[in-house]
Design a protein around this motif. Sequence first.
Motif, PDB file in Angstrom:
ATOM      1  N   LYS A 204     -12.630  38.371   1.078  1.00  0.00           N
ATOM      2  CA  LYS A 204     -12.524  38.015   2.410  1.00  0.00           C
ATOM      3  C   LYS A 204     -12.712  36.981   2.351  1.00  0.00           C
ATOM      4  N   ALA A 205     -13.313  36.066   0.912  1.00  0.00           N
ATOM      5  CA  ALA A 205     -12.551  34.847   0.173  1.00  0.00           C
ATOM      6  C   ALA A 205     -11.660  34.476   0.091  1.00  0.00           C
ATOM      7  N   VAL A 206      -9.859  34.905   0.272  1.00  0.00           N
ATOM      8  CA  VAL A 206      -9.247  34.324   0.874  1.00  0.00           C
ATOM      9  C   VAL A 206      -8.525  34.238   1.738  1.00  0.00           C
ATOM     10  N   ARG A 207      -9.788  34.877   3.738  1.00  0.00           N
ATOM     11  CA  ARG A 207      -9.686  34.745   5.088  1.00  0.00           C
ATOM     12  C   ARG A 207     -10.323  33.620   5.166  1.00  0.00           C
ATOM     13  N   ARG A 208      -9.603  32.805   5.985  1.00  0.00           N
ATOM     14  CA  ARG A 208     -10.276  32.050   6.531  1.00  0.00           C
ATOM     15  C   ARG A 208     -11.194  31.954   7.275  1.00  0.00           C
ATOM     16  N   GLY A 209     -12.608  31.114   7.058  1.00  0.00           N
ATOM     17  CA  GLY A 209     -13.540  31.087   7.408  1.00  0.00           C
ATOM     18  C   GLY A 209     -14.792  32.208   6.474  1.00  0.00           C
ATOM     19  N   GLN A 210     -13.759  32.703   5.782  1.00  0.00           N
ATOM     20  CA  GLN A 210     -14.000  34.406   5.313  1.00  0.00           C
ATOM     21  C   GLN A 210     -14.528  35.025   5.785  1.00  0.00           C
ATOM     22  N   SER A 211     -13.478  35.457   6.423  1.00  0.00           N
ATOM     23  CA  SER A 211     -13.603  36.425   8.125  1.00  0.00           C
ATOM     24  C   SER A 211     -12.680  37.626   7.451  1.00  0.00           C
ATOM     25  N   PHE A 212     -12.971  38.973   7.425  1.00  0.00           N
ATOM     26  CA  PHE A 212     -11.357  39.712   7.397  1.00  0.00           C
ATOM     27  C   PHE A 212     -11.208  39.816   8.968  1.00  0.00           C
ATOM     28  N   ALA A 213     -11.332  39.029   9.729  1.00  0.00           N
ATOM     29  CA  ALA A 213     -11.219  38.849  11.398  1.00  0.00           C
ATOM     30  C   ALA A 213     -10.055  37.733  11.385  1.00  0.00           C
ATOM     31  N   ASN A 214      -9.811  37.194  10.239  1.00  0.00           N
ATOM     32  CA  ASN A 214      -8.807  36.174  10.179  1.00  0.00           C
ATOM     33  C   ASN A 214      -7.713  36.496   9.382  1.00  0.00           C
ATOM     34  N   GLY A 215      -6.812  35.434   9.639  1.00  0.00           N
ATOM     35  CA  GLY A 215      -5.858  35.735   8.044  1.00  0.00           C
ATOM     36  C   GLY A 215      -5.862  34.701   7.324  1.00  0.00           C
ATOM     37  N   PHE A 216      -5.204  34.774   6.073  1.00  0.00           N
ATOM     38  CA  PHE A 216      -4.894  34.267   4.651  1.00  0.00           C
ATOM     39  C   PHE A 216      -5.102  32.385   4.615  1.00  0.00           C
ATOM     40  N   ASP A 217      -6.224  32.336   3.565  1.00  0.00           N
ATOM     41  CA  ASP A 217      -6.293  30.279   3.910  1.00  0.00           C
ATOM     42  C   ASP A 217      -5.235  30.692   2.691  1.00  0.00           C
ATOM     43  N   ARG A 218      -4.788  29.497   3.405  1.00  0.00           N
ATOM     44  CA  ARG A 218      -2.879  29.346   2.148  1.00  0.00           C
ATOM     45  C   ARG A 218      -3.592  28.440   1.312  1.00  0.00           C
ATOM     46  N   THR A 219      -4.337  27.422   1.618  1.00  0.00           N
ATOM     47  CA  THR A 219      -4.698  26.086   0.735  1.00  0.00           C
ATOM     48  C   THR A 219      -5.903  27.335  -0.521  1.00  0.00           C
ATOM     49  N   VAL A 220      -6.661  28.282  -0.159  1.00  0.00           N
ATOM     50  CA  VAL A 220      -7.316  29.104  -1.277  1.00  0.00           C
ATOM     51  C   VAL A 220      -6.367  29.228  -2.596  1.00  0.00           C
ATOM     52  N   ILE A 221      -5.655  29.908  -1.602  1.00  0.00           N
ATOM     53  CA  ILE A 221      -4.569  30.696  -2.703  1.00  0.00           C
ATOM     54  C   ILE A 221      -4.033  29.957  -3.710  1.00  0.00           C
ATOM     55  N   GLU A 222      -3.624  28.886  -2.825  1.00  0.00           N
ATOM     56  CA  GLU A 222      -3.468  28.326  -3.634  1.00  0.00           C
ATOM     57  C   GLU A 222      -4.058  27.571  -5.119  1.00  0.00           C
ATOM     58  N   LYS A 223      -5.319  27.267  -4.025  1.00  0.00           N
ATOM     59  CA  LYS A 223      -6.018  26.539  -5.175  1.00  0.00           C
ATOM     60  C   LYS A 223      -6.089  27.765  -6.589  1.00  0.00           C
ATOM     61  N   ILE A 224      -6.951  29.322  -5.800  1.00  0.00           N
ATOM     62  CA  ILE A 224      -6.447  30.551  -6.930  1.00  0.00           C
ATOM     63  C   ILE A 224      -5.497  30.141  -7.994  1.00  0.00           C
ATOM     64  N   ARG A 225      -4.321  29.505  -7.712  1.00  0.00           N
ATOM     65  CA  ARG A 225      -3.345  29.958  -8.384  1.00  0.00           C
ATOM     66  C   ARG A 225      -2.990  28.979  -9.051  1.00  0.00           C
ATOM     67  N   ASN A 226      -3.466  27.730  -8.642  1.00  0.00           N
ATOM     68  CA  ASN A 226      -3.726  26.835  -9.398  1.00  0.00           C
ATOM     69  C   ASN A 226      -4.657  27.220 -10.511  1.00  0.00           C
ATOM     70  N   GLN A 227      -5.853  27.908 -10.795  1.00  0.00           N
ATOM     71  CA  GLN A 227      -7.014  27.971 -11.483  1.00  0.00           C
ATOM     72  C   GLN A 227      -6.532  28.747 -12.656  1.00  0.00           C
ATOM     73  N   LEU A 228      -5.803  30.260 -12.263  1.00  0.00           N
ATOM     74  CA  LEU A 228      -4.950  30.846 -12.984  1.00  0.00           C
ATOM     75  C   LEU A 228      -3.811  30.349 -13.754  1.00  0.00           C
ATOM     76  N   THR A 229      -2.732  29.815 -13.460  1.00  0.00           N
ATOM     77  CA  THR A 229      -1.911  28.766 -13.670  1.00  0.00           C
ATOM     78  C   THR A 229      -2.568  27.867 -15.044  1.00  0.00           C
ATOM     79  N   ASN A 230      -3.673  27.841 -14.783  1.00  0.00           N
ATOM     80  CA  ASN A 230      -3.635  26.680 -16.579  1.00  0.00           C
ATOM     81  C   ASN A 230      -4.958  26.214 -15.855  1.00  0.00           C
ATOM     82  N   LYS A 231      -5.145  27.204 -16.521  1.00  0.00           N
ATOM     83  CA  LYS A 231      -6.518  28.089 -17.584  1.00  0.00           C
ATOM     84  C   LYS A 231      -6.437  27.501 -19.094  1.00  0.00           C
TER      85      LYS A 231
END
Length: 231
Positions: A204-231
């Motif tokens: 749920k951390a990558v969902r809007r409002g951190q809820s499985f009732a909502n779709g994915f949060d693009r900004t959060v996923i991009e942030k996660i991707r950047n964190q893993l890429t820029n270790k």
Amino acid sequence: MLIEVIVQTKEEAVEAEKLGVDRLELVSAISEGGLTPSYGTIKQVLRSVSIPVQIMIRTHSYHFEYTKSELETMYEDIRNVIELGGKGIVFGALHQDKSINIEAIQHIIGIYEQIDITFHRAFDEALSQKEAYHSLIPFKKNVRRVLTSGGKENCEEGKATLKKLVHLSQEYGGPSIMPGAGLSSVNLKHIHEFVGAEQYHFGKAVRRGQSFANGFDRTVIEKIRNQLTNK
């Protein structure tokens, strides 16, 4: 680095793929921790995305010690997955003494020798994560990853064990360690730097409002991707 996310429908699977997610875990009844999806849902998702899909095989959420009848039901569900063109499943089973149910894994491999298995967080209920990991090494051709929080409620609490498990994986060339549970764009960076895994699992951390009732949060996923890429 690889990012896996939980999805429950065809629409969520398509959205996740468009956002650059690497792999999907397909479940139903996420409020119960994830159970086997319906035949129709599996069919729709497999036909709609090109990225790998690991399909949950779990009959109930009460515990991970299954009866012979319950295991037979799960084996039949696996046959359905293979029939629909699926190649990957998420599975985990324990004996009453909390050791890994190796016999069940052997049976599953007998159903389809090329099957790709994620051993799920039943692993965290084993009495010893180290012993549990060693018991899975002989099946590394099929048990390709272990979804775990290091035997704790979440990855923050279990990060010391996660680090040890990653070292075991590297030392023995066994199943990869995939941290999951409680991961977010807030804590991922320091957990990743400490644990050093190569793939991470998000709910749920990558969902809007951190809820499985909502779709994915693009900004959060991009942030996660950047964190893993820029270790």
